[in-house]
Scaffold this active site. Structure first.
Site, short mmCIF file in Angstrom:
data_model
loop_
_atom_site.label_atom_id
_atom_site.label_comp_id
_atom_site.label_asym_id
_atom_site.label_seq_id
_atom_site.Cartn_x
_atom_site.Cartn_y
_atom_site.Cartn_z
CB SER A 187 -0.97 -0.03 1.19
OG SER A 187 -0.28 -0.24 2.40
CE LYS A 212 6.50 -1.81 1.82
NZ LYS A 212 6.65 -1.02 3.00
N GLY A 265 0.77 2.43 -5.83
CA GLY A 265 1.98 3.19 -5.54
C GLY A 265 2.55 3.71 -6.84
CB SER A 266 5.77 5.19 -7.67
OG SER A 266 6.67 4.19 -7.31
CD GLU A 293 -5.67 0.82 -10.71
OE1 GLU A 293 -5.37 1.78 -11.43
OE2 GLU A 293 -6.27 -0.19 -11.15
CB CYS A 327 -2.92 8.60 -7.96
SG CYS A 327 -4.55 8.15 -7.39
CD GLU A 425 2.65 10.44 -9.87
OE1 GLU A 425 3.50 9.56 -9.68
OE2 GLU A 425 1.43 10.28 -9.64
P1 NAD Z 1 5.82 4.05 -3.70
O1 NAD Z 1 5.86 3.31 -4.99
O2 NAD Z 1 7.06 4.77 -3.29
O3 NAD Z 1 5.49 3.05 -2.52
C1 NAD Z 1 4.34 2.23 -2.54
C2 NAD Z 1 4.59 1.04 -1.65
O4 NAD Z 1 5.56 0.20 -2.28
C3 NAD Z 1 5.15 1.40 -0.28
O5 NAD Z 1 4.58 0.55 0.70
C4 NAD Z 1 6.61 1.10 -0.45
O6 NAD Z 1 7.30 0.84 0.76
C5 NAD Z 1 6.55 -0.14 -1.32
N1 NAD Z 1 7.78 -0.50 -2.01
C6 NAD Z 1 8.77 0.31 -2.46
N2 NAD Z 1 9.71 -0.42 -3.09
C7 NAD Z 1 9.31 -1.70 -3.04
C8 NAD Z 1 9.84 -2.95 -3.51
N3 NAD Z 1 10.99 -2.99 -4.17
N4 NAD Z 1 9.14 -4.07 -3.30
C9 NAD Z 1 7.97 -4.03 -2.63
N5 NAD Z 1 7.42 -2.91 -2.16
C10 NAD Z 1 8.08 -1.76 -2.36
O7 NAD Z 1 4.56 5.02 -3.74
P2 NAD Z 1 4.09 6.07 -2.64
O8 NAD Z 1 5.07 7.19 -2.59
O9 NAD Z 1 3.72 5.40 -1.37
O10 NAD Z 1 2.74 6.58 -3.30
C11 NAD Z 1 2.73 7.54 -4.29
C12 NAD Z 1 2.49 6.93 -5.64
O11 NAD Z 1 1.31 6.15 -5.60
C13 NAD Z 1 2.26 7.99 -6.72
O12 NAD Z 1 2.94 7.61 -7.88
C14 NAD Z 1 0.75 7.94 -6.92
O13 NAD Z 1 0.32 8.39 -8.17
C15 NAD Z 1 0.47 6.48 -6.70
N6 NAD Z 1 -0.93 6.25 -6.35
C16 NAD Z 1 -1.76 5.75 -7.30
C17 NAD Z 1 -3.11 5.54 -7.03
C18 NAD Z 1 -4.04 4.99 -8.08
O14 NAD Z 1 -5.14 4.57 -7.73
N7 NAD Z 1 -3.65 4.97 -9.34
C19 NAD Z 1 -3.60 5.86 -5.77
C20 NAD Z 1 -2.73 6.35 -4.81
C21 NAD Z 1 -1.39 6.54 -5.11
#
Ligand code: NAD
Length: 542
Positions: A187, A212, A265-266, A293, A327, A425
């Site tokens: 998440s 996680k 996430g990203s 997403e 997002c 972004e």
């Molecule tokens: P992020 O990708 O940095 O982190 C997301 C999750 O992935 C975190 O829990 C992080 O610890 C985990 N993570 C990081 N590296 C990993 C790996 N190698 N293996 C497993 N897990 C790992 O994103 P963030 O900064 O938490 O959130 C922001 C991003 O989320 C933005 O890009 C945003 O656009 C996107 N987002 C998208 C939506 C959607 O519905 N499309 C909704 C909310 C956020």
């Protein structure tokens, strides 16, 4: 007990409390803010229902007052990751075999607990941990969490009743099995509701998860987990393991029983996970279902028939609410020359009224960005713009991280429609505007469609029906959630199922039944009443 057939009616969306001065809810949340700010919490891992303290911890600090540490959170090592996977697999045997009504009742009970008992606790944790103002917390950690839980039960009831035809000689059934193995849920920091749904949607369908959470939202996420337990979620159905993403990701992706990934996430992290799955393909029992997403570069496109004040207001709310860390946040806008002066005046006037600061001061519209990395990354885009000859900073442009990670709402005006901040972004309070000649409306729509790799959300403002239809057509694949005369953020569960394609993800629409369907692997069962006793068919008779 188990022979009842249920179809749930669509629920009503949870009412949004307003927290106006003098209201009961305002008094209660202020009390909870004081309590939690002065408290110190130690967050363990929760595996198989047991709280585990590993001794390796990270501080939990408040983004708008980052020297204030309000807790620590224990971090998983390889040993706990394996334990979590084993626990998810062991718990699945009982969980998948109970009636879905029993699973539903846990979802609905959790929703009720949040609505009536834990609303202010969850909202406060989201305000302090993720730096959301009270309204942003209310629509996230109260209303959206509750709506996801209630709507999913309604969607599931309709999925389960969808059955194939039978006839006099045979009985056909679809058994909606959960996936074979466990689901890995990862998440993001920005929505407590997403963290809830990433787990509860597969769990409702009989799956078990290894979760996680993002370190920067671990406070609200831990309380969610406690509410789920109180609602009756059995041990091991969700296994909560804060820790390093790469460490956990590596161990989980290597496991043969990985049956699905539910990620938000990203784009960069999602690509790592997807790549990890392809590298391990031959090791898995099944092809894991991958639902992700990811990011967005969401736009507001304006036709010259639009109302300038409505466009300016949509830009401000769309781009700056929750510091642009949605997002779906608007981060590029296309404005016709003929409307620019009026839109600019309204935009500058309204933006100058925005206050940025601590969440406990309710007059602040904006608060801090999530952490120092985010602050530095966003400021690097603003600095890039400051040093470019292709744009000017129309408003804002400053940040200060001495007390909290505060960045002013920033508006950039560019003459290059493919300028870096029109394409990438940023995930912060930065809006870039491109002015086009009115006669280039169609050409600029094509430009908007081709500018960014993402396809998440977008909006058209137009009071000319034909122009609006033209935008809908040309921008068909530019956004999975498209808005007409509204800002491109704020999707509501059940009303606007959410998700985008292109680089924005697999578009499996959280808040709709399409998402729930990803967490089942149906088995078709045909029963024949009178089996054949001779292999020969009539056409074979001489
Ligand atoms: P992020 O990708 O940095 O982190 C997301 C999750 O992935 C975190 O829990 C992080 O610890 C985990 N993570 C990081 N590296 C990993 C790996 N190698 N293996 C497993 N897990 C790992 O994103 P963030 O900064 O938490 O959130 C922001 C991003 O989320 C933005 O890009 C945003 O656009 C996107 N987002 C998208 C939506 C959607 O519905 N499309 C909704 C909310 C956020």
């Amino acid at each position: 007990m188990n022979n009842a057939i249920f179809t749930f009616s669509p629920p009503t969306n949870e009412e949004i409390l307003q927290y106006s001065k003098g209201s009961n809810e305002r008094e209660l949340i202020e009390k909870e803010l004081t309590r939690m700010s002065n408290d110190f919490i130690e967050i363990p891992l929760i595996i198989g229902g047991k709280e585990i303290k590993t001794g390796k911890t990270l501080d939990i600090s408040i983004p708008h007052n980052h020297k204030k540490v309000i807790g620590i959170s224990h971090q998983a090592s390889e040993k706990e990751i394996n334990l979590a996977i084993e626990s998810a697999l062991a718990s699945k045997v009982l969980w998948e075999n109970i009636s879905w009504i029993e699973r539903s009742s846990i979802m609905l009970r959790a929703a009720e607990l949040i609505s009536k008992k834990y609303r202010f606790l969850l909202n406060t944790a989201t305000m302090l941990g993720q730096s959301k103002n009270v309204y942003q917390a209310e629509i996230d950690s109260a209303c959206e969490v509750i709506d996801f839980l209630r709507y999913n039960v309604y969607f599931a009831s309709h999925i389960y009743t969808d059955q194939p035809k039978s006839d006099f000689g045979q009985l056909n059934r679809l058994e909606y099995r959960p996936l074979e193995g466990f689901v890995f849920t990862v998440s993001p920091f920005n929505f407590t509701a997403i963290a809830s749904n990433l787990n509860m949607s597969p769990v409702l369908m009989g799956n078990t998860t290894v979760w996680k959470p993002a370190q920067t939202s671990v406070l609200s996420n831990y309380y969610l987990m406690k509410v789920f337990e109180e609602a009756g979620l059995p041990p091991g159905v969700i296994n909560f393991i804060p820790g390093s993403g790469s460490l956990i990701g590596q161990a989980v992706l290597n496991h043969k029983d990985l049956a699905g990934i539910h990620f938000t996430g990203s784009n960069a992290t999602f690509n790592i996970l997807w790549r990890g799955v392809t590298e391990n393909l031959t090791n898995y029992v099944s092809y894991p279902k991958i639902v992700g997403e990811t990011g967005g570069k969401d736009f507001i496109f304006t036709h010259n028939s639009a109302n300038p004040t409505e466009v300016a207001t949509a830009i401000i709310r769309g781009a700056f609410e929750f510091q642009g860390q949605k997002c779906s946040a608007a981060s590029r806008a296309y404005i016709p020359q003929s409307l620019w002066n009026e839109i600019k005046n309204s935009l500058l006037k309204q933006t100058s009224e925005i206050k940025v600061g601590d969440v406990t001061n309710f007059s602040n519209f904006m608060n801090a960005v999530i952490d120092e990395n985010a602050f530095d990354n966003i400021m690097s885009y603003i600095d890039y713009a400051k040093n470019s000859s292709e744009c000017e900073i129309l408003f804002g442009g400053n940040g200060n991280k001495t007390i909290g990670y505060f960045i002013e709402p920033t508006i950039i005006l560019t003459n290059n429609p493919k300028f870096k901040t029109m394409e990438e972004e940023i995930f912060g309070p930065v809006m870039t505007i491109f002015i086009y000649n009115d006669e280039d409306y169609e050409k600029t729509l094509h430009l908007c469609n081709q500018t960014s790799p993402y396809g998440l959300t977008g909006a058209i403002f137009s009071n000319d029906k034909y122009a609006m239809i033209q935008a809908c057509r040309i921008l068909r694949y530019a956004a999975g959630n498209f808005y007409i005369n509204d800002k491109p953020s704020g999707a509501t569960v059940g009303l606007q199922p959410f998700g985008g394609a292109r680089a924005s993800g697999t578009n499996d629409k959280a808040g709709g039944s399409l998402n729930i369907l990803r967490w089942v692997s149906p088995r078709t069962i045909k029963e024949t009443y009178i089996p054949a006793r001779d292999f020969k068919y009539p056409f074979m008779t001489e």
